[in-house]
Design an enzyme around this catalytic site. Structure first.
Site, PDB file in Angstrom:
ATOM      1  N   GLU A  64       0.820  -1.224   0.000  1.00 46.11           N
ATOM      2  CA  GLU A  64       0.000   0.000   0.000  1.00 46.11           C
ATOM      3  C   GLU A  64       0.853   1.273   0.000  1.00 46.11           C
ATOM      4  O   GLU A  64       0.445   2.302  -0.548  1.00 46.11           O
ATOM      5  CB  GLU A  64      -0.900   0.018   1.239  1.00 46.11           C
ATOM      6  CG  GLU A  64      -1.963  -1.063   1.230  1.00 46.11           C
ATOM      7  CD  GLU A  64      -2.581  -1.267   2.617  1.00 46.11           C
ATOM      8  OE1 GLU A  64      -3.770  -1.641   2.654  1.00 46.11           O
ATOM      9  OE2 GLU A  64      -1.890  -1.074   3.641  1.00 46.11           O
ATOM     10  N   LYS A 107      21.611   4.112  10.791  1.00 48.87           N
ATOM     11  CA  LYS A 107      20.900   4.400  12.049  1.00 48.87           C
ATOM     12  C   LYS A 107      21.455   5.667  12.719  1.00 48.87           C
ATOM     13  O   LYS A 107      20.697   6.454  13.294  1.00 48.87           O
ATOM     14  CB  LYS A 107      20.990   3.199  12.996  1.00 48.87           C
ATOM     15  CG  LYS A 107      20.152   2.001  12.531  1.00 48.87           C
ATOM     16  CD  LYS A 107      18.669   2.342  12.537  1.00 48.87           C
ATOM     17  CE  LYS A 107      17.769   1.206  12.145  1.00 48.87           C
ATOM     18  NZ  LYS A 107      16.349   1.579  12.085  1.00 48.87           N
ATOM     19  N   ASN A 121      19.666  -5.909  21.406  1.00 53.00           N
ATOM     20  CA  ASN A 121      19.172  -6.980  20.519  1.00 53.00           C
ATOM     21  C   ASN A 121      17.772  -7.417  20.959  1.00 53.00           C
ATOM     22  O   ASN A 121      17.579  -7.811  22.107  1.00 53.00           O
ATOM     23  CB  ASN A 121      20.121  -8.181  20.565  1.00 53.00           C
ATOM     24  CG  ASN A 121      21.458  -7.893  19.874  1.00 53.00           C
ATOM     25  OD1 ASN A 121      21.978  -6.776  19.963  1.00 53.00           O
ATOM     26  ND2 ASN A 121      22.000  -8.878  19.215  1.00 53.00           N
ATOM     27  N   HIS A 154      18.663 -13.198  13.368  1.00 55.14           N
ATOM     28  CA  HIS A 154      19.580 -12.990  14.493  1.00 55.14           C
ATOM     29  C   HIS A 154      19.783 -14.300  15.265  1.00 55.14           C
ATOM     30  O   HIS A 154      19.064 -15.273  15.059  1.00 55.14           O
ATOM     31  CB  HIS A 154      19.028 -11.910  15.429  1.00 55.14           C
ATOM     32  CG  HIS A 154      19.061 -10.542  14.835  1.00 55.14           C
ATOM     33  ND1 HIS A 154      17.958  -9.967  14.238  1.00 55.14           N
ATOM     34  CD2 HIS A 154      20.061  -9.628  14.718  1.00 55.14           C
ATOM     35  CE1 HIS A 154      18.286  -8.766  13.787  1.00 55.14           C
ATOM     36  NE2 HIS A 154      19.543  -8.531  14.066  1.00 55.14           N
TER      37      HIS A 154
HETATM   38  O1  GFB Z   1      22.353 -11.879  16.409  1.00 52.92           O
HETATM   39  P1  GFB Z   1      23.499 -11.777  15.501  1.00 52.92           P
HETATM   40  O2  GFB Z   1      23.323 -12.291  14.122  1.00 52.92           O
HETATM   41  O3  GFB Z   1      23.977 -10.296  15.351  1.00 52.92           O
HETATM   42  O4  GFB Z   1      24.729 -12.596  16.135  1.00 52.92           O
HETATM   43  P2  GFB Z   1      24.894  -9.225  16.145  1.00 52.92           P
HETATM   44  C1  GFB Z   1      25.126 -12.451  17.464  1.00 52.92           C
HETATM   45  C2  GFB Z   1      26.199 -13.451  17.809  1.00 52.92           C
HETATM   46  O5  GFB Z   1      25.632 -14.762  17.821  1.00 52.92           O
HETATM   47  C3  GFB Z   1      27.381 -13.523  16.825  1.00 52.92           C
HETATM   48  C4  GFB Z   1      26.439 -15.644  17.083  1.00 52.92           C
HETATM   49  O6  GFB Z   1      28.558 -13.713  17.558  1.00 52.92           O
HETATM   50  C5  GFB Z   1      27.058 -14.768  16.012  1.00 52.92           C
HETATM   51  O7  GFB Z   1      28.188 -15.397  15.436  1.00 52.92           O
HETATM   52  N1  GFB Z   1      25.643 -16.775  16.581  1.00 52.92           N
HETATM   53  C6  GFB Z   1      25.760 -18.058  16.994  1.00 52.92           C
HETATM   54  C7  GFB Z   1      24.688 -16.746  15.643  1.00 52.92           C
HETATM   55  N2  GFB Z   1      24.933 -18.858  16.304  1.00 52.92           N
HETATM   56  C8  GFB Z   1      24.240 -18.054  15.463  1.00 52.92           C
HETATM   57  C9  GFB Z   1      23.218 -18.317  14.514  1.00 52.92           C
HETATM   58  O8  GFB Z   1      22.779 -19.437  14.282  1.00 52.92           O
HETATM   59  N3  GFB Z   1      22.712 -17.232  13.842  1.00 52.92           N
HETATM   60  C10 GFB Z   1      23.183 -15.976  14.068  1.00 52.92           C
HETATM   61  N4  GFB Z   1      22.633 -14.952  13.383  1.00 52.92           N
HETATM   62  N5  GFB Z   1      24.170 -15.718  14.952  1.00 52.92           N
HETATM   63  C11 GFB Z   1      23.483  -7.691  14.656  1.00 52.92           C
HETATM   64  C12 GFB Z   1      23.792  -6.684  13.589  1.00 52.92           C
HETATM   65  O9  GFB Z   1      24.696  -7.986  15.221  1.00 52.92           O
HETATM   66  O10 GFB Z   1      22.672  -7.172  15.696  1.00 52.92           O
HETATM   67  C13 GFB Z   1      22.650  -5.868  13.209  1.00 52.92           C
HETATM   68  O11 GFB Z   1      24.405  -7.346  12.500  1.00 52.92           O
HETATM   69  C14 GFB Z   1      21.816  -5.397  14.390  1.00 52.92           C
HETATM   70  O12 GFB Z   1      23.123  -4.774  12.486  1.00 52.92           O
HETATM   71  C15 GFB Z   1      21.538  -6.502  15.361  1.00 52.92           C
HETATM   72  O13 GFB Z   1      22.456  -4.340  15.041  1.00 52.92           O
HETATM   73  C16 GFB Z   1      20.832  -6.054  16.620  1.00 52.92           C
HETATM   74  O14 GFB Z   1      24.378  -8.950  17.517  1.00 52.92           O
HETATM   75  O15 GFB Z   1      26.333  -9.593  16.065  1.00 52.92           O
END
Ligand code: GFB
Length: 334
Positions: free
Chosen positions: A47, A149, A174, A188
């Protein structure tokens, strides 16, 4: 806390929630529905495409909006941020620039811009105070998103400085909760681990793989608490908000005040899921920022604190996932 009266003198306060189908926007709508005096305005992406300036300007010119919660954003986990920095910086800059400027042009009374704790330097002193902003280099894995941001905060401050707009910013840690992104590639850590442990139990797998070393520390806030903090911040009087915020450091951190290591998070989720196998760490995946814990004294001084513990929030989100998400992963658990 009650609302001040609407500039739309005849009717209820007209509140636009940008991004109402996302995790944060949907939590905001649930929260705002508790206030009878609100008229909540939403638009899906079909929309109203917020990356198109003319569409956004027409929408604001037509809708006579009093207040805006700017929760529309392109978000993702560490992998998505590293793989698509151009998309993260462009989409976020477009959305926030269009909405903030159109809100100003249409005379919106108040706007709340939602950011992220990744705006702070990678090695900022912990817990991170608001004025740590731009005091050092950013974490490379999400620099593009963080720059967008930071630009949003600075736009709100600049519109206040030049035009006197009451445009405010909150920086959540987070977030997690209902309507999170459970995709293993783009999401995440918290929803990814909920899904990995559920799937391991459902398929009888002996191992769950956690990215990185497990040593990074993160602070996790339930999205219902984030919605409550956002409404609280929006409803502060202009004098209250700007008494703690200054024109050059106007944003407010939103967190719980405590963090856990990724290994501890995996342990908690393992317990909730009933997993009895082994947790393995994959050192080939990035750790990102070593620690992200917010100093929350500014918001505490304004009378708000988080209510949900991580344990309660995890159990609730796990149950939500089982009820709403797992049918879409039939192939994994078959
Ligand atoms: O939540 P996440 O992807 O983002 O990862 P950030 C947080 C930590 O968890 C890292 C670990 O050290 C990842 O390596 N991790 C462990 C995993 N297992 C996993 C998994 O299966 N999936 C993921 N995704 N991570 C983000 C930013 O940073 O936080 C964004 O990239 C944003 O820009 C967001 O600010 C709030 O906390 O590192």
């Amino acid at each position: 806390m009650s609302l001040t009266s609407s500039p739309n003198a005849a009717g209820p306060c007209r509140v636009y929630v940008a991004g109402h189908l996302g995790m944060v926007g949907s939590a905001l709508v649930r929260k705002l529905e508790m206030f009878r005096e609100h008229s909540i305005i939403t638009r899906s992406r079909q929309e109203l495409d917020l990356t198109r300036q003319s569409e956004v300007e027409s929408f604001f010119a037509d809708e006579h909006i009093d207040r805006v919660y700017l929760a529309a954003a392109k978000v993702g986990g560490i992998k998505a941020n590293m793989e698509m920095p151009a998309d993260f910086i462009r989409e976020n800059l477009q959305i926030q620039t269009h909405v903030i400027h159109a809100a100003f042009s249409a005379g919106v009374e108040r706007l709340l811009f939602l950011g992220s704790s990744c705006i702070y330097p990678r090695l900022a002193q912990q817990p991170m105070l608001e004025d740590a902003l731009m005091s050092g280099p950013l974490e490379p894995s999400n620099e593009a998103y963080a720059v967008a941001k930071i630009a949003g905060i600075k736009m709100c401050e600049s519109y206040r400085h030049q035009y006197g707009c009451d445009f405010r910013s909150v920086m959540p840690t987070n977030l997690y909760g209902p309507n999170d992104n459970f995709d293993l590639d783009s999401g995440h850590v918290l929803p990814a681990l909920l899904r990995k442990f559920y799937t391991a139990v459902a398929t009888g797998s002996e191992t769950v793989t956690v990215w990185g070393s497990g040593r990074p520390r993160r602070e996790f806030l339930h999205v219902d608490d984030m919605a409550a903090a956002s409404v609280h911040t929006m409803n502060l009087t202009t004098a209250q908000y700007w008494s703690v915020a200054t024109p050059r450091c106007s944003h407010i951190n939103v967190g719980t005040g405590t963090d856990v290591s990724i290994a501890q998070l995996a342990g908690l989720i393992s317990g909730i899921s009933g997993f009895s196998g082994q947790i393995q760490f994959d050192p080939d995946m990035p750790d990102g920022t070593p620690r992200k814990l917010l100093d929350i004294s500014r918001l505490r001084a304004l009378g708000w604190e988080a209510e949900l513990s991580l344990e309660e929030g995890l159990a609730q989100t796990y149950a939500w996932m089982v009820q709403h998400e797992i049918n879409t992963w039939a192939d994994e658990t078959a």
